[in-house]
Design a protein around this motif. Structure first.
Motif, PDB file in Angstrom:
ATOM      1  N   UNK A  53       0.815  -1.226  -0.237  1.00 26.13           N
ATOM      2  CA  UNK A  53       0.004  -0.028   0.169  1.00 26.13           C
ATOM      3  C   UNK A  53       0.595   1.771  -0.154  1.00 26.13           C
ATOM      4  N   UNK A  54       2.245   1.014  -0.009  1.00 19.93           N
ATOM      5  CA  UNK A  54       2.763   2.431  -0.153  1.00 19.93           C
ATOM      6  C   UNK A  54       3.979   2.736  -1.092  1.00 19.93           C
ATOM      7  N   UNK A  55       4.874   3.089  -1.207  1.00 23.08           N
ATOM      8  CA  UNK A  55       5.973   3.471  -1.951  1.00 23.08           C
ATOM      9  C   UNK A  55       6.737   4.791  -1.401  1.00 23.08           C
ATOM     10  N   UNK A  56       7.052   5.790  -2.267  1.00 17.19           N
ATOM     11  CA  UNK A  56       7.194   7.155  -1.040  1.00 17.19           C
ATOM     12  C   UNK A  56       6.689   8.365  -1.610  1.00 17.19           C
ATOM     13  N   UNK A  57       7.373   8.773  -0.312  1.00 13.88           N
ATOM     14  CA  UNK A  57       6.827  10.083  -0.067  1.00 13.88           C
ATOM     15  C   UNK A  57       7.297  11.420   0.046  1.00 13.88           C
ATOM     16  N   UNK A  58       8.402  11.198  -1.104  1.00  8.51           N
ATOM     17  CA  UNK A  58       9.156  11.973  -0.925  1.00  8.51           C
ATOM     18  C   UNK A  58      10.722  12.112   0.128  1.00  8.51           C
ATOM     19  N   UNK A  59      11.733  13.108   0.379  1.00  8.57           N
ATOM     20  CA  UNK A  59      12.532  13.567   1.307  1.00  8.57           C
ATOM     21  C   UNK A  59      12.030  14.123   2.512  1.00  8.57           C
ATOM     22  N   UNK A  78      23.219  13.469  -2.178  1.00  8.89           N
ATOM     23  CA  UNK A  78      23.179  11.681  -2.557  1.00  8.89           C
ATOM     24  C   UNK A  78      22.106  11.431  -2.864  1.00  8.89           C
ATOM     25  N   UNK A  79      20.041  11.836  -3.099  1.00  6.99           N
ATOM     26  CA  UNK A  79      19.556  11.814  -3.905  1.00  6.99           C
ATOM     27  C   UNK A  79      19.703  11.490  -5.037  1.00  6.99           C
ATOM     28  N   UNK A  80      20.498  12.976  -5.341  1.00  7.98           N
ATOM     29  CA  UNK A  80      20.606  13.104  -7.426  1.00  7.98           C
ATOM     30  C   UNK A  80      21.259  11.848  -7.677  1.00  7.98           C
ATOM     31  N   UNK A  81      22.753  11.279  -6.404  1.00 10.13           N
ATOM     32  CA  UNK A  81      23.504  10.398  -7.148  1.00 10.13           C
ATOM     33  C   UNK A  81      22.843   9.039  -6.903  1.00 10.13           C
ATOM     34  N   UNK A  82      21.750   8.773  -6.157  1.00 11.64           N
ATOM     35  CA  UNK A  82      21.308   7.905  -6.543  1.00 11.64           C
ATOM     36  C   UNK A  82      20.068   7.438  -8.013  1.00 11.64           C
ATOM     37  N   UNK A  83      19.118   8.652  -7.965  1.00  9.15           N
ATOM     38  CA  UNK A  83      18.783   8.848  -8.722  1.00  9.15           C
ATOM     39  C   UNK A  83      19.403   8.525 -10.423  1.00  9.15           C
ATOM     40  N   UNK A  84      20.648   8.962 -10.456  1.00  7.43           N
ATOM     41  CA  UNK A  84      21.542   8.874 -11.827  1.00  7.43           C
ATOM     42  C   UNK A  84      21.929   7.167 -11.426  1.00  7.43           C
ATOM     43  N   UNK A  85      21.890   6.725 -10.776  1.00  2.73           N
ATOM     44  CA  UNK A  85      22.868   5.141 -10.638  1.00  2.73           C
ATOM     45  C   UNK A  85      21.775   4.678 -11.493  1.00  2.73           C
ATOM     46  N   UNK A  86      20.123   4.902 -10.425  1.00  4.09           N
ATOM     47  CA  UNK A  86      18.804   4.058 -11.062  1.00  4.09           C
ATOM     48  C   UNK A  86      18.945   4.041 -12.467  1.00  4.09           C
ATOM     49  N   UNK A  87      19.008   5.176 -13.012  1.00  2.00           N
ATOM     50  CA  UNK A  87      18.516   5.873 -14.416  1.00  2.00           C
ATOM     51  C   UNK A  87      19.666   5.156 -15.314  1.00  2.00           C
ATOM     52  N   UNK A  88      21.320   4.763 -14.638  1.00  4.00           N
ATOM     53  CA  UNK A  88      21.859   4.298 -15.444  1.00  4.00           C
ATOM     54  C   UNK A  88      21.762   3.123 -14.857  1.00  4.00           C
ATOM     55  N   UNK A  89      21.661   2.288 -14.278  1.00  2.00           N
ATOM     56  CA  UNK A  89      21.811   1.497 -14.069  1.00  2.00           C
ATOM     57  C   UNK A  89      21.722  -0.070 -14.476  1.00  2.00           C
ATOM     58  N   UNK A  90      23.398  -1.081 -14.645  1.00  2.00           N
ATOM     59  CA  UNK A  90      23.429  -2.074 -15.914  1.00  2.00           C
ATOM     60  C   UNK A  90      22.426  -3.386 -16.323  1.00  2.00           C
ATOM     61  N   UNK A  91      21.331  -3.119 -14.981  1.00  2.00           N
ATOM     62  CA  UNK A  91      20.441  -4.028 -14.685  1.00  2.00           C
ATOM     63  C   UNK A  91      19.038  -4.000 -14.994  1.00  2.00           C
ATOM     64  N   UNK A  92      17.739  -4.050 -15.703  1.00  2.00           N
ATOM     65  CA  UNK A  92      16.860  -3.533 -15.718  1.00  2.00           C
ATOM     66  C   UNK A  92      15.863  -3.533 -14.467  1.00  2.00           C
ATOM     67  N   UNK A  93      15.676  -2.503 -14.127  1.00  4.55           N
ATOM     68  CA  UNK A  93      14.540  -2.254 -12.800  1.00  4.55           C
ATOM     69  C   UNK A  93      13.280  -1.492 -12.757  1.00  4.55           C
ATOM     70  N   UNK A  94      12.643  -2.614 -12.120  1.00  8.07           N
ATOM     71  CA  UNK A  94      11.112  -2.332 -12.627  1.00  8.07           C
ATOM     72  C   UNK A  94      10.641  -2.066 -10.961  1.00  8.07           C
ATOM     73  N   UNK A  95       9.787  -0.984 -10.845  1.00  4.25           N
ATOM     74  CA  UNK A  95       9.585  -0.399  -9.264  1.00  4.25           C
ATOM     75  C   UNK A  95       7.685  -0.906  -9.646  1.00  4.25           C
ATOM     76  N   UNK A  96       7.598  -1.902  -8.114  1.00  5.41           N
ATOM     77  CA  UNK A  96       6.459  -2.050  -7.402  1.00  5.41           C
ATOM     78  C   UNK A  96       6.446  -1.014  -6.615  1.00  5.41           C
ATOM     79  N   UNK A  97       4.700   0.003  -7.509  1.00  4.42           N
ATOM     80  CA  UNK A  97       4.777   1.030  -6.660  1.00  4.42           C
ATOM     81  C   UNK A  97       2.655   0.784  -6.084  1.00  4.42           C
ATOM     82  N   UNK A  98       2.584   0.328  -5.150  1.00  2.72           N
ATOM     83  CA  UNK A  98       0.645   0.027  -4.271  1.00  2.72           C
ATOM     84  C   UNK A  98       0.507   1.604  -3.585  1.00  2.72           C
TER      85      UNK A  98
END
Length: 218
Positions: A53-59, A78-98
């Motif tokens: 029933x949740x995913x992420x409400x922000x910082x 640090x949040x920006x670095x994480x987002x850059x890493x996810x967007x360029x991550x070498x394997x598929x990233x799938x989200x389950x956002x309930x």
């Protein structure tokens, strides 16, 4: 915060659930990076799941409203670095956002390759303008790359929040399904995407997103 990494059949499932809104703070970012390190070595696809029933409400608002400019800048960086890493991550990233995916939560959606959300009564979107903020380059450039052209004005300037299939049309989600099917649907896609040749996937992903990644770095 209950944070868990489980790798089975070459799929890394990262579950994060603080019992509230899964705010992104220093600890969660560190846990994410450690889990991604492990997934990069031992998995062929990643599923991000914010719990039931949740995913992420922000910082983390305790930092963002603290008045400590240095801490705020550090957290956003640090949040920006994480987002850059996810967007360029070498394997598929799938989200389950309930559940709700607002601000940094919506940016996490846009940074992922395939996003499965809930089909009703759940909010997806960027509320920065409405709360007197301007998206930093890593969020703005990502939004310009991932959101539908016809939705960018209302999403980025008017802070429109979307639900279900509206969120799909806008570009925050790729599919909206009943809540009880969100995780299973994401896992089904992960089973398919893990079969892609990893080197070709990683190289194509960087080639596709190179310009946006450069702009995101500001």
């Amino acid at each position: 915060m209950a944070f868990n990494l489980a790798i089975n059949n070459d799929i890394a499932v990262i579950t994060f659930d603080d019992g509230k809104v899964n705010a992104v703070g220093f600890t969660l970012i560190e846990q994410f990076n450690n889990a991604l390190d492990e997934a990069e070595k031992n998995a062929k696809a990643v599923v991000l799941h914010g719990g039931e029933g949740k995913f992420c409400g922000g910082f983390d608002l305790s930092v963002m409203k603290s008045g400590d400019k240095e801490k705020q800048h550090e957290l956003v960086s640090k949040g920006a670095d994480l987002i850059l890493r996810l967007y360029s991550f070498p394997i598929p990233v799938i989200v389950a956002a309930e559940g709700h995916s607002i601000a940094m939560g919506a940016i996490m959606l846009m940074a992922s390759d395939l996003r499965i959300g809930k089909d009703a009564d759940t909010k997806y979107g960027l509320n920065e303008t409405a709360i007197g903020m301007v998206l930093p380059p890593f969020g703005m450039e990502l939004a310009k790359a991932r959101l539908a052209n016809t939705s960018q004005t209302e999403a980025l300037l008017f802070s429109r929040i979307y639900q279900g299939n509206e969120a799909v049309k806008a570009g925050f989600l790729d599919a909206a399904v009943p809540q009880e099917k969100v995780l299973a649907t994401a896992m089904g896609y992960a089973e398919q995407l893990k079969m892609l040749p990893s080197q070709a996937f990683a190289a194509s992903k960087l080639q596709l997103r190179k310009e946006t990644l450069e702009k995101m770095k500001g």
